[in-house]
Scaffold this motif. Structure first.
Motif, PDB file in Angstrom:
ATOM      1  N   ALA A  46       0.868  -1.178   0.000  1.00  0.00           N
ATOM      2  CA  ALA A  46       0.000   0.000   0.000  1.00  0.00           C
ATOM      3  C   ALA A  46       0.903   1.225   0.000  1.00  0.00           C
ATOM      4  N   GLN A  47       0.640   2.159  -0.917  1.00  0.00           N
ATOM      5  CA  GLN A  47       1.488   3.349  -1.059  1.00  0.00           C
ATOM      6  C   GLN A  47       0.729   4.589  -0.591  1.00  0.00           C
ATOM      7  N   VAL A  48       1.355   5.342   0.279  1.00  0.00           N
ATOM      8  CA  VAL A  48       0.810   6.638   0.676  1.00  0.00           C
ATOM      9  C   VAL A  48       1.411   7.667  -0.273  1.00  0.00           C
ATOM     10  N   VAL A  49       0.550   8.403  -0.966  1.00  0.00           N
ATOM     11  CA  VAL A  49       1.016   9.414  -1.916  1.00  0.00           C
ATOM     12  C   VAL A  49       0.547  10.794  -1.474  1.00  0.00           C
ATOM     13  N   VAL A  50       1.380  11.791  -1.769  1.00  0.00           N
ATOM     14  CA  VAL A  50       1.090  13.184  -1.426  1.00  0.00           C
ATOM     15  C   VAL A  50       1.400  14.065  -2.631  1.00  0.00           C
ATOM     16  N   ARG A  51       0.954  15.294  -2.571  1.00  0.00           N
ATOM     17  CA  ARG A  51       1.313  16.265  -3.615  1.00  0.00           C
ATOM     18  C   ARG A  51       2.813  16.547  -3.510  1.00  0.00           C
ATOM     19  N   SER A  52       3.429  16.767  -4.640  1.00  0.00           N
ATOM     20  CA  SER A  52       4.886  16.957  -4.648  1.00  0.00           C
ATOM     21  C   SER A  52       5.316  18.129  -3.769  1.00  0.00           C
ATOM     22  N   GLU A  53       4.511  19.185  -3.705  1.00  0.00           N
ATOM     23  CA  GLU A  53       4.897  20.341  -2.884  1.00  0.00           C
ATOM     24  C   GLU A  53       4.784  20.060  -1.385  1.00  0.00           C
ATOM     25  N   ASP A  54       4.081  18.996  -1.011  1.00  0.00           N
ATOM     26  CA  ASP A  54       3.949  18.623   0.402  1.00  0.00           C
ATOM     27  C   ASP A  54       4.920  17.524   0.817  1.00  0.00           C
ATOM     28  N   TYR A  55       5.702  17.020  -0.124  1.00  0.00           N
ATOM     29  CA  TYR A  55       6.523  15.837   0.124  1.00  0.00           C
ATOM     30  C   TYR A  55       7.478  16.007   1.316  1.00  0.00           C
ATOM     31  N   GLU A  56       8.258  17.070   1.336  1.00  0.00           N
ATOM     32  CA  GLU A  56       9.261  17.247   2.402  1.00  0.00           C
ATOM     33  C   GLU A  56       8.608  17.393   3.776  1.00  0.00           C
ATOM     34  N   LYS A  57       7.539  18.165   3.850  1.00  0.00           N
ATOM     35  CA  LYS A  57       6.830  18.342   5.128  1.00  0.00           C
ATOM     36  C   LYS A  57       6.232  17.010   5.591  1.00  0.00           C
ATOM     37  N   ALA A  58       5.657  16.252   4.653  1.00  0.00           N
ATOM     38  CA  ALA A  58       5.050  14.964   4.991  1.00  0.00           C
ATOM     39  C   ALA A  58       6.112  13.962   5.424  1.00  0.00           C
ATOM     40  N   GLN A  59       7.236  13.968   4.749  1.00  0.00           N
ATOM     41  CA  GLN A  59       8.328  13.060   5.096  1.00  0.00           C
ATOM     42  C   GLN A  59       8.828  13.347   6.515  1.00  0.00           C
ATOM     43  N   ALA A  60       8.986  14.600   6.848  1.00  0.00           N
ATOM     44  CA  ALA A  60       9.424  14.988   8.190  1.00  0.00           C
ATOM     45  C   ALA A  60       8.386  14.580   9.236  1.00  0.00           C
ATOM     46  N   MET A  61       7.123  14.710   8.890  1.00  0.00           N
ATOM     47  CA  MET A  61       6.046  14.332   9.800  1.00  0.00           C
ATOM     48  C   MET A  61       6.091  12.847  10.123  1.00  0.00           C
ATOM     49  N   LEU A  62       6.265  12.007   9.125  1.00  0.00           N
ATOM     50  CA  LEU A  62       6.287  10.565   9.352  1.00  0.00           C
ATOM     51  C   LEU A  62       7.578  10.110  10.019  1.00  0.00           C
ATOM     52  N   ARG A  63       8.658  10.801   9.776  1.00  0.00           N
ATOM     53  CA  ARG A  63       9.943  10.447  10.375  1.00  0.00           C
ATOM     54  C   ARG A  63       9.905  10.610  11.885  1.00  0.00           C
TER      55      ARG A  63
END
Length: 69
Positions: free
Chosen positions: A50-67
């Motif tokens: 299962a892949q969680v996908v986000v808008r490209s402009e939200d990628y860095e913020k989302a990555q930091a959130m999950l980390r």
């Protein structure tokens, strides 16, 4: 939403793990969706994650959130 580029943020072996990540992103105001949600529950673990996908402009913020979870 069609004009926006979607990128894979993370892959999970079960839809439940993906739903937890999506819920965290939703609570932070980051739009996301899950690809392969149903296929991941049918096929053996790791075959079709299962892949969680986000808008490209939200990628860095989302990555930091999950980390930091």
């Amino acid at each position: 939403m069609q004009d926006e580029t979607m990128v894979v943020l993370a892959e999970y072996n079960t839809p439940t793990e993906a739903e937890i990540a999506k819920s965290m992103l939703d609570s932070a105001g980051i739009w996301s969706t899950i690809r392969n949600e149903y296929m991941a529950s049918i096929y053996p673990l790791g075959t079709m994650p299962a892949q969680v996908v986000v808008r490209s402009e939200d990628y860095e913020k989302a990555q930091a959130m999950l980390r930091h979870r």
